[in-house]
Design an enzyme around this catalytic site. Structure first.
Site, mmCIF file in Angstrom:
data_model
loop_
_atom_site.group_PDB
_atom_site.id
_atom_site.type_symbol
_atom_site.label_atom_id
_atom_site.label_comp_id
_atom_site.label_asym_id
_atom_site.label_seq_id
_atom_site.Cartn_x
_atom_site.Cartn_y
_atom_site.Cartn_z
ATOM 1 N N VAL A 168 0.807 -1.224 0.000
ATOM 2 C CA VAL A 168 0.000 0.000 0.000
ATOM 3 C C VAL A 168 0.841 1.276 0.000
ATOM 4 C CG1 VAL A 168 -2.018 -1.072 1.043
ATOM 5 C CG2 VAL A 168 -0.282 -0.064 2.520
ATOM 6 N N LYS A 169 2.132 1.152 -0.216
ATOM 7 C CA LYS A 169 2.974 2.350 -0.172
ATOM 8 C C LYS A 169 3.082 3.005 -1.556
ATOM 9 C CE LYS A 169 3.702 1.996 4.227
ATOM 10 N NZ LYS A 169 2.753 0.935 4.541
ATOM 11 N N THR A 170 3.635 4.231 -1.571
ATOM 12 C CA THR A 170 3.689 5.003 -2.827
ATOM 13 C C THR A 170 4.380 4.217 -3.930
ATOM 14 O OG1 THR A 170 3.778 6.998 -1.500
ATOM 15 C CG2 THR A 170 4.403 7.233 -3.813
#
Ligand SMILES: Cc1ncc(COP(=O)(O)O)c(C=O)c1O
Length: 388
Positions: A168-170
């Site tokens: 779910v990170k950039t």
């Protein structure tokens, strides 16, 4: 790499035919974020643990961290036998420097700001406290890849910093993390610790020395290859995030009673979230209820009630529920820290909603989303007799 079949980041020097994906990604990370060293590991949690060990943090040391973070931050502290000292957050949603100053004791070894939801802590103030008290500064930048503070990337300002590359990170490796540092000694320690203490000298893995004991927190070549493709797209992701964030903010900003998270360096926000404050907890609760009843709560986060991010709901920590046994002194210290009152944090967090910024939104979708949120807020304000 798929052709050679070598998925491990170390060793197999001959068969791998010069393909070193993790090494390539570490170099790309150093170039992109402007730091001297990067040590890839298997997760952001592993990166925090590795960084703490590499910084020499251990049994009985106190680490100051915010009451609003992800559970991994204190899990890492406990994994090295240190004491998590929680302090209040302010309207930056990160460490309140004055609360930090008051929490420093003789046992304090490190201050760990957590740059939550894409934006940053007041790094000048925290660096000053570290300097005055001879403390280490470890940045948990797991949620703020690409954010900057006064021209420097978050994660590269302190003695060490960490990113998470979970899903779910950039940018993601599927799972993965990295320890960033400008200190060679920290990098050498992190490199060895994350691979059973190997010194990584020479071309024969079996003949390498192990100057220290470590663990296996290695990233795989497969994950690193995904990360390489992602890091090349970071600028594009950031510019879309910033554009969408701006458009949504302009819509919600129509309502004078709404305020926004304070950003110590506004240009450095990576804009993964737009975080906004309602005037009171009561109005925030009414807004949440209305958003839920209209089925538009998805992508909006009320951290105050969240099980993973705010200290109010960390009962496992408050009861010190671990599978392994903690030394009684450490257990008592953990319980006493986790059961403190945080009225200042409560005042901030109980009024805050964070809206996750999607890369896939169209302008029309943002307008629709923003207008729905505005209508809900106006309704709640009117019902509570606050002028609109
Ligand atoms: C602030 C923070 N620190 C650490 C982590 C841990 O990262 P990982 O999921 O890669 O272990 C996360 C993950 O969400 C996080 O948000």
């Amino acid at each position: 790499m798929l052709e050679t079949g070598i998925m491990m980041r170390y060793g197999f020097d001959g068969p791998r035919k010069g393909i070193w994906k993790a090494v390539e990604l570490e170099k790309a990370i150093c170039d992109r974020f402007g730091c001297a060293h990067a040590q890839l590991v298997s997760s952001g949690t592993a990166a925090l643990t590795t960084a703490m060990v590499a910084l020499g943090i251990g049994y009985g040391d106190e680490i100051i961290l915010p009451s609003f973070t992800f559970v991994a931050s204190f899990e890492a502290v406990l994994s090295v036998g240190a004491i998590p000292v929680f302090v209040d957050v302010d309207d930056t949603l990160t460490l309140d420097p004055e609360a930090v100053r008051k929490a420093v004791t003789k046992k304090t070894k490190c201050i760990m700001p957590v740059h939550m939801c894409g934006s940053m802590a007041d790094m000048d103030a925290l660096q000053k406290i570290c300097k005055e008290n001879n403390l280490l500064l470890l940045e948990d930048a797991c949620q703020s890849i690409g954010g900057t503070y006064k021209g420097k990337h978050l994660g590269t300002i302190g003695d060490a910093g960490t990113f998470s590359f979970d899903f779910v990170k950039t940018i993601t490796c599927a799972e993965g993390g990295v320890v960033l540092t400008n200190r060679k000694d920290i990098h050498v320690a992190a490199d060895g610790y994350s691979d059973h203490g190997h010194d990584h000298k020479g071309a024969d893995r079996g003949a390498e020395l192990h100057p220290i004991m470590g663990y296996n927190f290695r990233i795989s070549e497969l994950h690193a290859a995904v990360g390489l493709a992602q890091v090349r797209k970071l600028d594009e992701f950031l510019s879309i995030q910033r554009k969408n964030h701006q458009q949504l903010k302009e819509i919600i900003n129509q309502i004078p009673e709404i305020s926004f998270r304070r950003i110590p360096d506004a240009g450095g926000d990576s804009c993964t979230f737009l975080s906004w404050f309602l005037p009171t907890e009561e109005i925030a609760t009414a807004v949440i209820q209305e958003m839920k009843s209209q089925n538009i709560m998805g992508g909006n986060f009320y951290w105050y009630d969240h099980n993973w991010h705010y200290i109010r709901k960390w009962d496992h920590l408050k009861n010190s529920t671990l599978l392994n046994t903690l030394h009684p002194d450490l257990k008592a210290a953990v319980i006493s820290q986790a059961t403190k009152e945080f009225p200042a944090s409560n005042k901030v967090m109980s009024r805050c909603i964070s809206t996750a910024i999607s890369l896939t939104w169209t302008e029309d979708q943002i307008s629709e989303k923003g207008n729905k949120i505005v209508a809900v807020i106006k309704k709640a304000l009117a019902a509570k007799s606050v002028s609109v």
